[in-house]
Design an enzyme around this catalytic site. Structure first.
Site, short mmCIF file in Angstrom:
data_model
loop_
_atom_site.label_atom_id
_atom_site.label_comp_id
_atom_site.label_asym_id
_atom_site.label_seq_id
_atom_site.Cartn_x
_atom_site.Cartn_y
_atom_site.Cartn_z
N ALA A 168 -41.47 11.94 31.25
CA ALA A 168 -41.62 10.77 30.18
C ALA A 168 -41.20 11.01 28.86
CB ALA A 168 -43.16 10.59 30.48
N GLY A 215 -44.91 42.55 22.99
CA GLY A 215 -46.05 41.90 22.57
C GLY A 215 -47.41 42.32 23.40
N GLY A 268 -50.36 40.99 23.29
CA GLY A 268 -51.64 39.91 23.37
C GLY A 268 -51.92 39.80 24.56
N HIS A 295 -82.46 41.86 39.31
CA HIS A 295 -82.06 43.19 39.39
C HIS A 295 -81.67 43.60 40.90
CE1 HIS A 295 -82.37 47.49 38.85
NE2 HIS A 295 -82.91 47.60 39.98
#
Ligand code: FAD
Ligand code: NAI
Length: 486
Positions: free
Chosen positions: A117, A183, A185, A448
């Protein structure tokens, strides 16, 4: 050229767009969604879902190799990694999820238009359809949900063979001896750890002084950094990747650290230095929609752009670039268009980094609390090493840390590093959204033996009286005894 008209047209079928389209149809609005590549967007096809599938396989392998013998399980022979079969499995996971999105859109009577689009005006789109034609689509409202793409750095153009983005990294169908990851990250560490679990020698080249700087609580990062080292991942900090060249079947990457150049040889180099919004596409700017200096479409708290019938959501709108934030905005925008009073006013967008162990956070870090004016804080931590379920899982690295306002005891931030941090963080997000006090968590009975008990004990630790660790000074416990629920 055929023209179709709708109440709402959503551009992009990622977790922002498809969720928005479904909610819009649920609101009784005539809705279409336009998608140029894959239903489910980056998240389902080349992001969240495939990465988590492969990370799970890597974690499973690591457990088989390292934990199974301790548990008395003998594997007869080597556990083999078949990367081709793994890709087949990964694709089946993605296809199943994308198929689900298609079924949901159709079941909600959303019109699916396959094609690219582009805005012709603020009320009309031209769509180059996958079938080769062009369609004109008009609508009363548009929602831009066209997402983001990986950032390239100079000299490292993606070919997805030797120089890969996350997309190429998640498509690796061979056993790599070595990889350089530029990088440190989210993506670099998720894919880097995954490859390392499959037996690849990984070197992370990170420009900052640390890993995940500004993306996670520094104490949580320390736990992951130690584990990376233990697992044989090399990390080069304050390092700059300068260039690369082909060498045999692989690459040679030149990196500058401390003023000196080093050459790293590897089978592939992955570049994971962030993502940029796709706001330079679809003629968004051409029809006068404002874009900020970081490339995000400018939006207000309703995610409305400067053109009142056009909204923007997800990665194209603003940080954080996370799927659940995009989906939240998608629902909200559909409801606004449908006439409901809504605005983006969340207290926290929880985050998860799927490394080993997982890091998850909701709310503020200590520094962020101080910057927001909370100078007097109560901070409590509880280690997974003191939790029975974690011990039985052989997953004892890490802790849960709770940060609360010292006066009101209201929970301001929760930071988890440890097993299932991704699943544990939702309780914290709920607590923060509801303005809960630490006592609300401490006085809630947690089943638990579960990892969730760590959250309860972290709350008790914040009040000075966790049961399963010795807290000093002992007198603090009495003065900080929990008050009854108000
Ligand atoms: P996208 O998912 O990017 O979708 C946008 C869609 O729009 C795409 O399908 C695209 O084809 C389509 N489109 C673009 N332009 C046009 C056009 N002109 N016409 C028609 N269609 C168009 N986030 C998490 O929360 N958790 C995770 O674990 C996680 N893991 C990730 C792992 C990786 C490797 C990567 C890359 C990202 C990860 N993310 C994760 C981030 C997450 O994928 C994004 O935040 C999320 O996909 C953004 O959703 P979105 O709807 O804004 O856009
Ligand atoms: P990032 O922003 O998370 O990390 C990029 C890293 O690259 C930073 O540490 C930065 O200092 C470093 N860097 C930047 N330029 C560099 C250079 N030239 N040389 C060396 N290092 C450099 O970006 P990443 O990992 O690409 O991920 C993009 C986004 O995708 C994330 O911010 C997150 O929003 C989303 N994501 C979310 C995931 C999750 O929720 N689990 C998983 C993966 C991605």
């Amino acid at each position: 050229m055929a023209t179709q008209s709708f109440d709402v047209v959503v551009v992009g079928a990622g977790p922002g767009g498809y969720v928005c389209a479904i909610r819009s149809a649920q609101m009784g609005l005539k809705t279409a969604i336009i998608e140029r590549e894959y239903l489910g967007g980056v998240c389902l096809n080349v992001g969240c879902i495939p990465s988590k599938a492969l990370i799970t396989a890597g974690h499973f392998l690591h457990k088989m190799q390292h934990d199974a013998p301790t548990m008395g399980l003998t594997i007869n022979g080597d556990v083999k990694v078949d990367m081709k079969q793994m890709q087949v499995w990964k694709k089946s996971v993605c296809d199943r999820m994308a198929g689900g999105v298609e079924a949901l859109l159709k079941g909600n009577t959303v019109t699916i238009i396959r094609g690219e689009a582009s805005f012709k005006s603020t009320t009309e789109l031209a769509v180059k359809t996958s079938a080769g034609g062009t369609e004109s689509i008009t609508a009363k409202n548009f929602v831009i949900a066209t997402g983001s793409r990986p950032i390239e750095i100079p000299g490292f153009a993606f070919d997805e063979k030797l120089v890969c983005s996350s997309t190429g990294g998640l498509a690796i169908n061979e056993n790599l001896q070595s990889a350089v990851v530029i990088g440190g990250g989210y993506i670099g560490l998720e894919i880097g750890s995954m490859l390392s679990n499959f037996g690849t020698k990984v070197t992370v080249v990170e420009a900052s002084k640390g890993l995940l700087v500004g993306l996670a609580d520094p104490e949580c990062v320390q736990v992951v950094a130690r584990k990376l080292k233990k697992n044989g991942v090399d990390v080069m900090l304050e390092a700059k990747a300068k260039s690369w060249k082909k060498s045999g079947q692989g690459v040679e990457v030149t990196v500058e650290v401390g003023g000196k150049e080093q050459v790293l040889k590897a089978d592939k180099v992955l570049v994971t230095v962030g993502r940029r919004p796709n706001s330079d596409q679809a003629n968004i700017k051409g029809v006068g929609i404002a874009i900020d200096d970081k490339g995000f479409v400018k939006v207000n708290a309703q995610r409305r752009t400067n053109v009142s019938n056009i909204f923007a959501i997800g990665d194209i709108a603003c940080q954080p670039m996370l799927a659940h934030k995009a989906s939240h905005e998608g629902v909200m925008v559909a409801e606004i268009i449908g006439g409901l009073k809504r605005a983006y006013e969340v207290k926290t967008v929880p985050s998860v980094i799927f490394v080993d162990p997982e890091i998850a956070a909701a709310g503020m870090t200590e520094d962020e609390c101080k910057a927001a004016g909370y100078m007097d804080l109560k901070i409590g931590k509880f280690p997974f090493a003191a939790n029975g379920r974690a011990v039985s899982l052989l997953e004892t690295d890490g802790f849960i840390k709770i940060i609360a306002d010292a006066k009101s005891h209201i929970v301001l931030g929760v930071h988890i590093v440890g097993p299932e941090a991704s699943n544990l963080i939702s309780e914290a997000a709920l607590a923060i959204e509801m303005g809960a006090r630490v006592e609300d968590i401490a006085l809630t009975i947690h089943p638990h033996p579960t990892l969730g008990e760590t959250m309860m004990e972290a709350a008790e630790a914040t009040l000075g009286h966790a049961i399963h660790v010795i807290q000093k000074p002992l007198t603090a416990a009495k003065s900080a005894a929990p008050r009854a629920h108000a």
